[in-house]
Design an enzyme around this catalytic site. Structure first.
Site, PDB file in Angstrom:
ATOM      1  N   GLY A 511       0.796  -1.054   0.029  1.00 35.63           N
ATOM      2  CA  GLY A 511       0.175   0.064   0.059  1.00 35.63           C
ATOM      3  C   GLY A 511       0.846   1.193   0.011  1.00 35.63           C
ATOM      4  O   GLY A 511       2.075   1.063   0.150  1.00 35.63           O
ATOM      5  N   GLY A 513       0.276   5.373   1.114  1.00 36.64           N
ATOM      6  CA  GLY A 513      -0.654   6.449   1.610  1.00 36.64           C
ATOM      7  C   GLY A 513       0.007   7.850   1.877  1.00 36.64           C
ATOM      8  O   GLY A 513       1.005   8.133   1.428  1.00 36.64           O
ATOM      9  N   ALA A 514      -0.598   8.659   2.218  1.00 42.81           N
ATOM     10  CA  ALA A 514      -0.225  10.151   2.569  1.00 42.81           C
ATOM     11  C   ALA A 514       1.311   9.914   3.337  1.00 42.81           C
ATOM     12  O   ALA A 514       1.925  10.917   3.039  1.00 42.81           O
ATOM     13  CB  ALA A 514      -1.176  10.851   3.316  1.00 42.81           C
ATOM     14  N   GLY A 516       3.486   7.372   3.659  1.00 48.28           N
ATOM     15  CA  GLY A 516       4.630   6.805   3.090  1.00 48.28           C
ATOM     16  C   GLY A 516       4.014   5.589   2.760  1.00 48.28           C
ATOM     17  O   GLY A 516       2.812   5.220   2.515  1.00 48.28           O
ATOM     18  N   VAL A 518       3.780   1.097   2.523  1.00 46.21           N
ATOM     19  CA  VAL A 518       3.696  -0.029   3.316  1.00 46.21           C
ATOM     20  C   VAL A 518       3.992  -1.417   2.961  1.00 46.21           C
ATOM     21  O   VAL A 518       3.996  -1.520   1.716  1.00 46.21           O
ATOM     22  CB  VAL A 518       2.048  -0.103   3.765  1.00 46.21           C
ATOM     23  CG1 VAL A 518       1.939  -1.140   4.806  1.00 46.21           C
ATOM     24  CG2 VAL A 518       1.577   1.340   4.267  1.00 46.21           C
ATOM     25  N   LYS A 533       5.191   0.215   7.969  1.00 41.46           N
ATOM     26  CA  LYS A 533       5.061   1.534   7.137  1.00 41.46           C
ATOM     27  C   LYS A 533       6.321   2.238   7.381  1.00 41.46           C
ATOM     28  O   LYS A 533       6.683   2.681   8.506  1.00 41.46           O
ATOM     29  CB  LYS A 533       3.825   2.275   7.872  1.00 41.46           C
ATOM     30  CG  LYS A 533       3.656   3.695   7.054  1.00 41.46           C
ATOM     31  CD  LYS A 533       2.214   4.422   7.578  1.00 41.46           C
ATOM     32  CE  LYS A 533       1.179   3.309   7.011  1.00 41.46           C
ATOM     33  NZ  LYS A 533      -0.034   4.296   6.927  1.00 41.46           N
ATOM     34  N   ASP A 628      -7.701  12.227   8.072  1.00 39.88           N
ATOM     35  CA  ASP A 628      -7.887  11.512   6.756  1.00 39.88           C
ATOM     36  C   ASP A 628      -8.849  10.198   6.836  1.00 39.88           C
ATOM     37  O   ASP A 628      -8.262   9.252   6.411  1.00 39.88           O
ATOM     38  CB  ASP A 628      -6.491  11.002   6.336  1.00 39.88           C
ATOM     39  CG  ASP A 628      -6.556  11.080   4.817  1.00 39.88           C
ATOM     40  OD1 ASP A 628      -7.326  11.298   4.068  1.00 39.88           O
ATOM     41  OD2 ASP A 628      -5.402  10.671   4.339  1.00 39.88           O
TER      42      ASP A 628
END
Ligand SMILES: *[C@@H]1O[C@H](CO)[C@@H](O)[C@H](O)[C@H]1NC(C)=O
Ligand SMILES: *[C@@H]1O[C@H](CO)[C@@H](O)[C@H](O)[C@H]1NC(C)=O
Ligand SMILES: *[C@@H]1O[C@H](CO)[C@@H](O)[C@H](O)[C@H]1NC(C)=O
Ligand SMILES: *[C@@H]1O[C@H](CO)[C@@H](O)[C@H](O)[C@H]1NC(C)=O
Ligand SMILES: *[C@@H]1O[C@H](CO)[C@@H](O)[C@H](O)[C@H]1NC(C)=O
Ligand SMILES: *[C@@H]1O[C@H](CO)[C@@H](O)[C@H](O)[C@H]1NC(C)=O
Ligand SMILES: *[C@@H]1O[C@H](CO)[C@@H](O)[C@H](O)[C@H]1NC(C)=O
Ligand SMILES: *[C@@H]1O[C@H](CO)[C@@H](O)[C@H](O)[C@H]1NC(C)=O
Ligand SMILES: *[C@@H]1O[C@H](CO)[C@@H](O)[C@H](O)[C@H]1NC(C)=O
Ligand SMILES: CC(=O)N[C@H]1CO[C@H](CO)[C@@H](O)[C@@H]1O
Length: 785
Positions: A511, A513-514, A516, A518, A533, A628
């Site tokens: 994954g 995300g905002a 960093g 994963v 992460k 978020d």
């Protein structure tokens, strides 16, 4: 046991090699292709002075390979065991020195290298030294491998326990597999004893040298019996030295009972003496971890008895020290509207490690403490002493007797006529156990089928089954000495190296995300799956702030939040370690083209999320604004429970404490209107995002769908129009309960009010979703983002 010939040979080579310690043996003489067998001579190689032997010794029904201090044959002391967690070998095994190292040849198999030592192809000889060190040398007589570098539970005179390494106790006097305690020479300079089944936090330690901050000290035992910590000009003595010169041998061993002892052996008289103990305790229950999770320790005449909490049973009735698990008849949990099902059981005079998930409460009476816990969904148990009540979650650790403390345990009575606490009465050592019922009701509840169904599907029951069916695995983890993560309470620090190994060099990305990327990782030979992460863009606030933040996040305990297991902050590397959520994100679930979860599932997920956010906003010690909330940040665990992830990180991205954000943090489509204005962001911004997510779950579509008909492109406007026109059925892809739909839509519209003050708190949201309170008509949305 010994070969007389080699013994005499050695004697002539080493006249007095006792002080040689780790020095290079100039004349090693176990040459290549020499071999040992468990029953045919030679079975071992002895040191020149005859005090130590390396070879096969009997263990269980077979043989292990190790080093022992030679005394009269009955009571030789094993000081090192090769591959201690491998099963013992049979009598047809052969141990042979090859150029790759020591090779154990078993019948019908290729053979394996002992201790996986890779000496390349350089090994040319080996030697059992007079210090108790077994070394393998290359052709130039340089030591390329030695047992002193790989201690098990013992260090000998001349041996060093380097910073970062540990001793692990044995399982029992006759089984030298890894046991329940470890002594760690921490890199912060502190020498600390912890139970192996723990996250190694300061609260888990039962002894420490108290030398932290002195740099990377190492533990030394010298040939005068001095035990000290040392590096450069810092020396901290643990003992004051003993006799010198006589035929004494010193060793320091972490015992089966968790106590680290310094011994001297007089081999001529065949006696041994304990010179010093760490810690010096009279009650074995002071050694934390003597009894496993959810059990408490009682002792009489030095005999330890481990007792389960009321409503709990031993994991293994043959090993009562291995801890306890909940009995299905008392599986607790949170049964909304069915509070009559739960009651608090009390346990007098036992105290536990206190790691409360909330601030301690001041109460006037003992009963109030039980009531506080009963009222709180997340509370499993409470400790009362000195008019203070501390709420705890399972597992409870390190129970021991303490007269001034009362423990309350939340239990559920689902077996009509069952007496979940009766098993406690059988043991004479049991502390008095009584039961108090919820005050407001004396009537016996008739349990409807619906309630039973609800309870059975509840998380608690699932967790129980999960444990039950994985019991074998759970116990194996325990033995493998690293179950620390299984029931971990506090996040623990990881080294970067450890995480790089766990993720196989950050190979499998799962994954982005905002904050960093994963990665998927595993620990303990693939038995524990993690999500690691790697934070990017983190404001460098320094180590202390980062750790404070990690502690805040780590203190959150809620079944609808993804658990933070650990973190790493080495230099610029900032990583977070979370439990791995096997069923992906909510976005995968509700937006996938083929099929979507049924209505009841969707309602449950909405409630899961609402409870999680409510906890962040109002119930945890430090309020957390998520900033978020979106389906991508809501993950589904093995049991399809929705859990919120990525919380508590917004602050790490923000330079100032004032929470006046300089840039927009969230995700378009879920952002509250105030993000676009220059006003302070409050918890109500999360309520807005939640409202959008709620509507997405209800309708199984994204908040913006360009392919939809024109008036349905923006979800919020479409929902509002359908609501006003009384055409709610258009919103959902399936047949649903219209009253419930109406209710959810109203909640969603209230949450998405453009004025933050008009939005309900998450507490009210939860109430509106859980109960039948009347919900007034929401105002039309001002605009949608
Ligand atoms: C030692 O204990 C472990 C774990 O209980 C077990 O697997 C092993 O077989 C035991 N070894 C002996 C020699 O009994
Ligand atoms: C030795 O190494 C092999 C392969 O690298 C591994 O499968 C095995 O578990 C190791 N054994 C020990 C005792 O570490
Ligand atoms: C130890 O050495 C360091 C530098 O090598 C020095 O700063 C420190 O003062 C010394 N400590 C003592 C107690 O001498
Ligand atoms: C500490 O031990 C060393 C020997 O390693 C000894 O020389 C020294 O005097 C001891 N210091 C104290 C304070 O006991
Ligand atoms: C060995 O056993 C004898 C009697 O069984 C005992 O007196 C002696 O102390 C023991 N020696 C050691 C080193 O344990
Ligand atoms: C406990 O020990 C008994 C007898 O030694 C054995 O029959 C039983 O299977 C053991 N139970 C467990 C759970 O290991
Ligand atoms: C508990 O039981 C009593 C009597 O059956 C009932 O009146 C009450 O509403 C119940 N409480 C809850 C929260 O279900
Ligand atoms: C459990 O419920 C049954 C029937 O509802 C009741 O008879 C029994 O006393 C309860 N047990 C406890 C410990 O409350
Ligand atoms: C649970 O407790 C009941 C009553 O004490 C007991 O009969 C039953 O065996 C226990 N269940 C388990 C799995 O130990
Ligand atoms: C110095 C010494 O004793 N060396 C012996 C080592 O072992 C080989 C073979 O076993 C002998 O040939 C050496 O004499």
């Amino acid at each position: 046991m010994a070969s007389a010939i080699s013994y005499i040979l050695f004697l002539s080579i080493f006249s007095s090699a006792f002080a040689l310690g780790k020095a290079q043996p100039r004349q090693s003489n176990i040459s290549l292709d020499t071999s040992l067998r468990p029953t045919a001579n030679p079975t071992s190689w002895q040191s020149p002075n005859g005090r130590f032997a390396f070879g096969f010794y009997p263990e269980g029904t077979g043989f292990s390979i190790g080093i022992w201090l030679v005394a009269s044959p009955e009571n030789s002391t094993v000081i090192w065991t090769a591959d201690r967690d491998e099963p013992p070998v049979t009598k047809d095994a052969v141990l042979k020195l090859t150029n790759e190292g020591l090779k154990l040849l078993l019948q019908h198999s290729e053979g394996r290298l002992i201790s996986n030592l890779s000496t390349g192809n350089d090994a040319s000889s080996a030697s059992m030294l007079d210090s108790g060190n077994f070394v393998i040398c290359d052709s130039n007589f340089n030591v390329i491998w030695e047992t002193f570098d790989n201690p098990t539970d013992t260090i000998m005179a001349g041996q060093v326990l380097l910073a970062g390494s540990e001793l692990v106790s044995s399982l029992s006097g006759t089984n030298h597999s890894s046991g329940n305690f470890h002594l760690i020479m921490q890199k912060d300079g502190n020498l600390v004893l912890y139970p192996v089944a723990s996250p190694d936090t300061p609260g888990d330690a039962y002894w420490a040298s108290g030398t932290n901050g002195d740099g990377s000290l190492s533990l030394y035992l010298d040939d005068k019996g001095w035990l000290y910590l040392h590096l450069g000009n810092v020396t901290s003595n643990l003992t004051s030295g003993y006799r010198y010169g006589t035929p004494l041998v010193y060793r320091a061993t972490l015992g089966v009972d968790g106590i680290f002892r310094l011994y001297s052996h007089d081999l001529e008289l065949n006696t041994q003496q304990v010179l010093k103990e760490f810690p010096e305790v009279t009650d074995p229950c002071e050694v934390q971890g003597t009894c496993g999770l959810n059990s408490y320790c009682t002792s009489a005449n030095g005999q330890v008895v481990c007792m389960c909490l009321p409503g709990f049973d031993y994991l293994d009735t043959n090993r009562t020290s291995s801890g306890c698990r909940r009995n299905i008849t008392t599986a607790a949990g949170c049964y909304l509207g069915n509070d009559n099902m739960t009651y608090m059981s009390t346990l007098e005079s036992v105290i536990w490690m206190v790691d409360p998930y909330g601030a301690p409460l001041s109460v006037t009476s003992k009963e109030d403490c039980g009531e506080e816990c009963l009222k709180d969904c997340n509370c499993d148990a409470a400790l009362f002493s000195d008019n203070t009540c501390r709420k705890l979650v399972f597992p409870l650790r390190y129970g021991k007797t303490d007269d001034s403390t009362t423990t309350f345990i939340k239990l559920v009575n689902i077996s009509a006529g069952g007496t979940p606490v009766s098993s406690q009465a059988e043991s004479p050592a049991a502390a008095p156990v009584t039961t108090i019922r919820r005050k407001f009701s004396a009537k016996i509840l008739t349990v409807s089928a619906a309630i039973i169904a609800c309870i059975i599907s509840s998380l608690a029951a699932l967790i129980f089954f999960f444990h039950r069916y994985r019991a074998g695995r759970y116990r194996r983890l325990w033995r493998n000495k690293e179950p620390a993560l299984v029931d971990e309470i506090a996040p623990r620090p990881f080294s970067y190296h450890e995480l790089r190994e766990a993720t196989d060099g950050f190979k499998e990305e799962i994954g982005k995300g905002a904050f960093g990327t994963v990665f998927k990782g595993t620990l303990h030979c693939g038995q524990r799956i993690l999500a690691v992460k790697k934070l990017e863009k983190v404001v460098d606030e320094g180590e202390r702030e980062f750790r404070t933040e990690m502690r805040t996040i780590g203190r959150t305990h809620h079944k609808n939040l993804v658990r933070l297991l650990g973190f790493c902050d080495e230099g610029t590397n900032r990583l977070l370690v979370y439990e791995y959520m096997s069923n992906g994100s909510l976005a995968d679930l509700i937006f996938k083209a083929d099929g979507h979860p049924g209505w009841d599932e969707r309602v449950r997920i909405v409630l899961d999320i609402a409870r999680g956010i409510h906890y962040l906003h109002e119930e945890c010690e430090t309020r957390i604004i998520h900033c978020d909330i979106k389906p991508q940040n809501i993950l589904m665990d093995d049991n399809w429970t929705a859990k919120i992830s990525d919380f508590g990180l917004a602050k790490l991205l923000m330079p100032s404490e004032t929470r006046t954000f300089t840039g927009i943090r969230g995700t378009r489509g879920y952002l509250a209107p105030e993000w676009h204005k220059n006003v302070a962001i409050t918890v109500k911004a999360d309520v807005y995002s939640f409202g959008i997510v709620l509507l997405e779950i209800v309708c199984c579509r994204k908040n913006m769908e360009l392919k939809a008909e024109e008036d349905a492109i923006i979800l919020l406007d479409w929902v509002h129009n359908c609501f006003m026109d009384g055409e709610l059925e258009k919103l959902v892809p399936d047949e649903v309960d219209m009253t419930e739909l109406n209710r959810l839509v109203k909640v969603g519209l209230w949450c998405t009010q453009s004025e933050p003050g008009s939005r309900p708190s998450m507490k009210n949201v939860v109430t509106m979703l859980e109960t039948n309170v009347d919900i007034s008509l929401p105002h039309p949305p001002g605009f949608s983002s």
